[in-house]
Design an enzyme around this catalytic site. Structure first.
Site, PDB file in Angstrom:
ATOM      1  N   ASP A 224      47.492  -0.051 -58.061  1.00  0.00           N
ATOM      2  CA  ASP A 224      47.368  -0.682 -59.188  1.00  0.00           C
ATOM      3  C   ASP A 224      48.384  -0.676 -60.094  1.00  0.00           C
ATOM      4  O   ASP A 224      49.205   0.396 -59.978  1.00  0.00           O
ATOM      5  CB  ASP A 224      45.899  -0.529 -59.553  1.00  0.00           C
ATOM      6  CG  ASP A 224      45.479  -1.297 -60.820  1.00  0.00           C
ATOM      7  OD1 ASP A 224      45.731  -2.428 -60.849  1.00  0.00           O
ATOM      8  OD2 ASP A 224      44.795  -0.437 -61.692  1.00  0.00           O
ATOM      9  N   SER A 225      48.205  -1.248 -61.247  1.00  0.00           N
ATOM     10  CA  SER A 225      49.151  -0.978 -62.352  1.00  0.00           C
ATOM     11  C   SER A 225      48.784   0.275 -63.056  1.00  0.00           C
ATOM     12  O   SER A 225      49.522   0.930 -63.803  1.00  0.00           O
ATOM     13  CB  SER A 225      49.070  -2.263 -63.478  1.00  0.00           C
ATOM     14  OG  SER A 225      47.559  -2.310 -64.029  1.00  0.00           O
TER      15      SER A 225
ATOM     16  N   TYR B 137      49.880  -5.520 -65.944  1.00  0.00           N
ATOM     17  CA  TYR B 137      50.732  -6.537 -65.004  1.00  0.00           C
ATOM     18  C   TYR B 137      50.303  -7.643 -65.699  1.00  0.00           C
ATOM     19  O   TYR B 137      50.953  -8.981 -65.553  1.00  0.00           O
ATOM     20  CB  TYR B 137      49.960  -6.544 -63.623  1.00  0.00           C
ATOM     21  CG  TYR B 137      50.921  -5.318 -62.697  1.00  0.00           C
ATOM     22  CD1 TYR B 137      51.699  -4.473 -63.505  1.00  0.00           C
ATOM     23  CD2 TYR B 137      50.556  -5.078 -61.425  1.00  0.00           C
ATOM     24  CE1 TYR B 137      52.471  -3.496 -62.307  1.00  0.00           C
ATOM     25  CE2 TYR B 137      51.122  -4.207 -60.467  1.00  0.00           C
ATOM     26  CZ  TYR B 137      52.261  -3.420 -61.018  1.00  0.00           C
ATOM     27  OH  TYR B 137      52.855  -2.624 -60.255  1.00  0.00           O
ATOM     28  N   GLY B 138      49.007  -7.979 -66.307  1.00  0.00           N
ATOM     29  CA  GLY B 138      48.602  -8.949 -66.647  1.00  0.00           C
ATOM     30  C   GLY B 138      49.358  -9.826 -67.576  1.00  0.00           C
ATOM     31  O   GLY B 138      49.261 -11.093 -67.815  1.00  0.00           O
TER      32      GLY B 138
ATOM     33  N   ASN C 189      43.571  -7.165 -59.387  1.00  0.00           N
ATOM     34  CA  ASN C 189      43.473  -8.522 -59.436  1.00  0.00           C
ATOM     35  C   ASN C 189      44.680  -9.182 -59.639  1.00  0.00           C
ATOM     36  O   ASN C 189      44.824 -10.313 -59.143  1.00  0.00           O
ATOM     37  CB  ASN C 189      42.271  -8.929 -60.344  1.00  0.00           C
ATOM     38  CG  ASN C 189      40.965  -8.596 -59.774  1.00  0.00           C
ATOM     39  OD1 ASN C 189      39.957  -9.324 -59.387  1.00  0.00           O
ATOM     40  ND2 ASN C 189      40.484  -7.323 -60.164  1.00  0.00           N
TER      41      ASN C 189
ATOM     42  N   GLU D 143      42.774   1.528 -70.347  1.00  0.00           N
ATOM     43  CA  GLU D 143      43.818   2.462 -69.824  1.00  0.00           C
ATOM     44  C   GLU D 143      44.002   3.545 -70.730  1.00  0.00           C
ATOM     45  O   GLU D 143      44.159   4.810 -70.355  1.00  0.00           O
ATOM     46  CB  GLU D 143      45.158   1.675 -69.637  1.00  0.00           C
ATOM     47  CG  GLU D 143      46.321   2.323 -69.061  1.00  0.00           C
ATOM     48  CD  GLU D 143      46.391   2.497 -67.523  1.00  0.00           C
ATOM     49  OE1 GLU D 143      45.416   1.784 -66.582  1.00  0.00           O
ATOM     50  OE2 GLU D 143      46.777   3.587 -66.927  1.00  0.00           O
TER      51      GLU D 143
ATOM     52  N   CYS E 251      38.988  -7.890 -62.988  1.00  0.00           N
ATOM     53  CA  CYS E 251      40.112  -6.993 -63.453  1.00  0.00           C
ATOM     54  C   CYS E 251      39.441  -5.525 -62.923  1.00  0.00           C
ATOM     55  O   CYS E 251      38.297  -5.178 -63.013  1.00  0.00           O
ATOM     56  CB  CYS E 251      40.428  -6.786 -64.974  1.00  0.00           C
ATOM     57  SG  CYS E 251      41.757  -5.348 -65.248  1.00  0.00           S
ATOM     58  N   THR E 252      40.205  -4.678 -62.255  1.00  0.00           N
ATOM     59  CA  THR E 252      39.844  -3.480 -61.508  1.00  0.00           C
ATOM     60  C   THR E 252      39.354  -2.455 -62.877  1.00  0.00           C
ATOM     61  O   THR E 252      38.790  -1.424 -62.438  1.00  0.00           O
ATOM     62  CB  THR E 252      40.571  -3.040 -60.494  1.00  0.00           C
ATOM     63  OG1 THR E 252      42.005  -2.728 -61.009  1.00  0.00           O
ATOM     64  CG2 THR E 252      40.099  -3.692 -59.166  1.00  0.00           C
ATOM     65  N   HIS E 253      40.171  -2.613 -63.969  1.00  0.00           N
ATOM     66  CA  HIS E 253      39.799  -1.725 -65.035  1.00  0.00           C
ATOM     67  C   HIS E 253      38.545  -1.743 -65.510  1.00  0.00           C
ATOM     68  O   HIS E 253      37.884  -0.995 -65.997  1.00  0.00           O
ATOM     69  CB  HIS E 253      40.976  -1.771 -66.096  1.00  0.00           C
ATOM     70  CG  HIS E 253      41.930  -1.390 -65.942  1.00  0.00           C
ATOM     71  ND1 HIS E 253      43.055  -2.028 -64.986  1.00  0.00           N
ATOM     72  CD2 HIS E 253      42.732  -0.264 -66.692  1.00  0.00           C
ATOM     73  CE1 HIS E 253      44.143  -1.261 -65.079  1.00  0.00           C
ATOM     74  NE2 HIS E 253      44.066  -0.112 -65.821  1.00  0.00           N
TER      75      HIS E 253
HETATM   76  N1  DGL Z   1      43.692  -3.483 -62.970  1.00  0.00           N
HETATM   77  C1  DGL Z   1      44.628  -4.685 -62.941  1.00  0.00           C
HETATM   78  C2  DGL Z   1      43.845  -5.855 -62.446  1.00  0.00           C
HETATM   79  O1  DGL Z   1      42.823  -5.991 -61.796  1.00  0.00           O
HETATM   80  C3  DGL Z   1      45.646  -4.825 -64.133  1.00  0.00           C
HETATM   81  C4  DGL Z   1      45.557  -4.706 -65.407  1.00  0.00           C
HETATM   82  C5  DGL Z   1      46.773  -4.978 -65.928  1.00  0.00           C
HETATM   83  O2  DGL Z   1      47.717  -4.123 -65.642  1.00  0.00           O
HETATM   84  O3  DGL Z   1      47.041  -5.963 -66.727  1.00  0.00           O
HETATM   85  O4  DGL Z   1      44.297  -7.257 -62.938  1.00  0.00           O
END
Ligand code: DGL
Length: 277
Positions: A12-13, A44-45, A76, A154, A188-190
Site C-alpha cells: 500500500d502507499s 497515491y490518491g 484501492n 496516516e 480506501c484501505t486507510h
Molecule cells: N490506502 C490507499 C487506498 O486504498 C491509498 C491512500 C493514498 O495513498 O492516497 O486507496
C-alpha cells in the site's frame, strides 16, 4: 518452483494496507507476510494513473524478486489503476489479489440497492466501483472522493482525543448528498482505521463494507487453488506463527506506531528505497 512456505507480498502507499495484512494474519495464521509501505509517495490518491502504475509495478517486482509467492494490492488506488500492469509485470504464476473485486462481490451478494462509495480522488476518477457494481446489478451507485481522510489517518488523527475525524467524515458525507443509502463502501484501505467514526456518523441503518476480511478470504481461496497455502505446522494444535517482514520507502513515526499496534512492539521495520539507482 514456488513453495507454500514463501511469503505473501502485501503493499500500500502507507499504513492502510496494514488493515488488510492484519486480516490476513487472522485468517491465515501460518502465512508469512512481506509488507511494503510506499510512505515516500503517499498519498497515491493524488497521483496520476501512470505514476501509480509505475510505483505499483516497481514494488510488485521487488516483492516477487524477494521471493513472494503471491501479491495482495492492499490499496484501492493501485487496485483501480494498476491491477493489469501489476499482473503483466509478475506474470501468470503469481496470484495477484486486489481489494476492489472482493468488496464488490460482497455488496452484490447483499442485494442492497443504494450504495455510496468513498475513496481517494484517483480511485473515484477511475469509476471502477461504479462500473463493477452496476454490472453486478446494484441499482444505484454514488461515488465521492474524500481526499483528506487518508493523509489524516496516516498522520494518526483518527486516534486524536478531539475526535477531529468525525466532523470531517460528516462534512464529506453532507457534500456528497448521497440521499438514503443502504450501504457505504469504504473504498480506501486507510478508512477501516477510522471505522468507529464512520459507524457513529452513519448510524445503524447503513451497512459498511470494507476490504480487510473479504480480501483475506479471497487470498485464502487463491492460495488454495494454486496449491500455495503454507503448511500450518500444527504442533499440539498451535499454529507456528511465522515472522513477518515490514519495509517502507521512508521510515515515518506514524507507520512505526500503526505497525506496532497491529503486529506487536517487537516487529522489525526496514527502510528500502526502490527508486534511487
Ligand atoms: N490506502 C490507499 C487506498 O486504498 C491509498 C491512500 C493514498 O495513498 O492516497 O486507496
Amino acid at each position: 518452483m514456488i513453495k507454500g512456505g514463501a511469503p505473501v507480498g502485501v503493499f500500500d502507499s502507507g499504513i492502510g494496507g496494514l488493515t488488510v495484512a492484519h486480516a490476513i494474519e487472522n485468517r491465515l495464521p501460518a502465512e508469512r507476510i512481506h509488507y511494503f509501505g510506499d510512505t515516500a509517495h503517499m498519498p497515491y490518491g493524488e497521483r496520476s494513473p501512470a505514476l501509480v502504475c509505475r510505483y505499483a509495478t516497481r514494488i510488485a517486482r521487488h516483492l516477487v524478486d524477494s521471493g513472494c509467492k503471491a501479491l495482495v494490492i492492499a490499496c484501492n488506488t493501485a487496485s483501480a489503476n494498476a491491477l493489469d500492469a501489476v499482473r503483466a509485470e509478475v506474470g501468470p504464476d503469481i496470484p495477484v489479489i486486489d481489494v476492489v473485486a472482493p468488496v464488490v462481490a460482497q455488496v452484490v451478494k447483499s442485494r442492497l440497492s443504494s450504495i455510496g462509495v468513498i475513496g481517494t480522488r484517483a480511485t473515484v476518477a477511475s469509476g471502477l466501483y461504479g462500473r463493477l457494481l452496476r454490472a453486478g446489478g446494484t441499482a444505484e451507485v454514488h461515488e465521492f472522493a474524500t481526499p483528506l481522510l487518508a493523509p489524516l489517518i496516516e498522520e494518526g488523527w483518527h486516534h486524536s482525543e478531539s475526535n477531529i475525524i468525525e466532523p470531517i467524515i460528516r462534512g464529506y458525507l453532507d457534500r456528497a448528498a448521497f440521499g438514503n443509502l443502504d450501504g457505504l463502501v469504504l473504498g480506501c484501505t486507510h478508512y477501516p482505521l477510522a471505522s468507529a467514526g464512520f459507524a457513529s456518523v452513519l448510524g445503524a441503518g447503513v451497512k459498511i463494507f470494507d476490504a480487510p476480511a473479504a480480501v483475506a478470504d479471497s487470498l485464502a481461496e487463491a492460495l488454495e487453488t494454486a496449491g500455495l497455502l503454507a503448511d500450518a505446522g500444527l504442533a499440539g494444535g498451535v499454529v507456528n506463527r511465522p515472522a513477518h517482514r515490514f519495509e517502507v520507502s521512508d521510515l515515518t513515526p506514524s507507520f512505526s506506531a500503526s505497525a506496532r499496534v497491529f503486529f506487536g512492539a517487537n516487529l522489525s521495520l526496514e527502510a528500502c528505497d526502490l527508486w534511487t539507482d
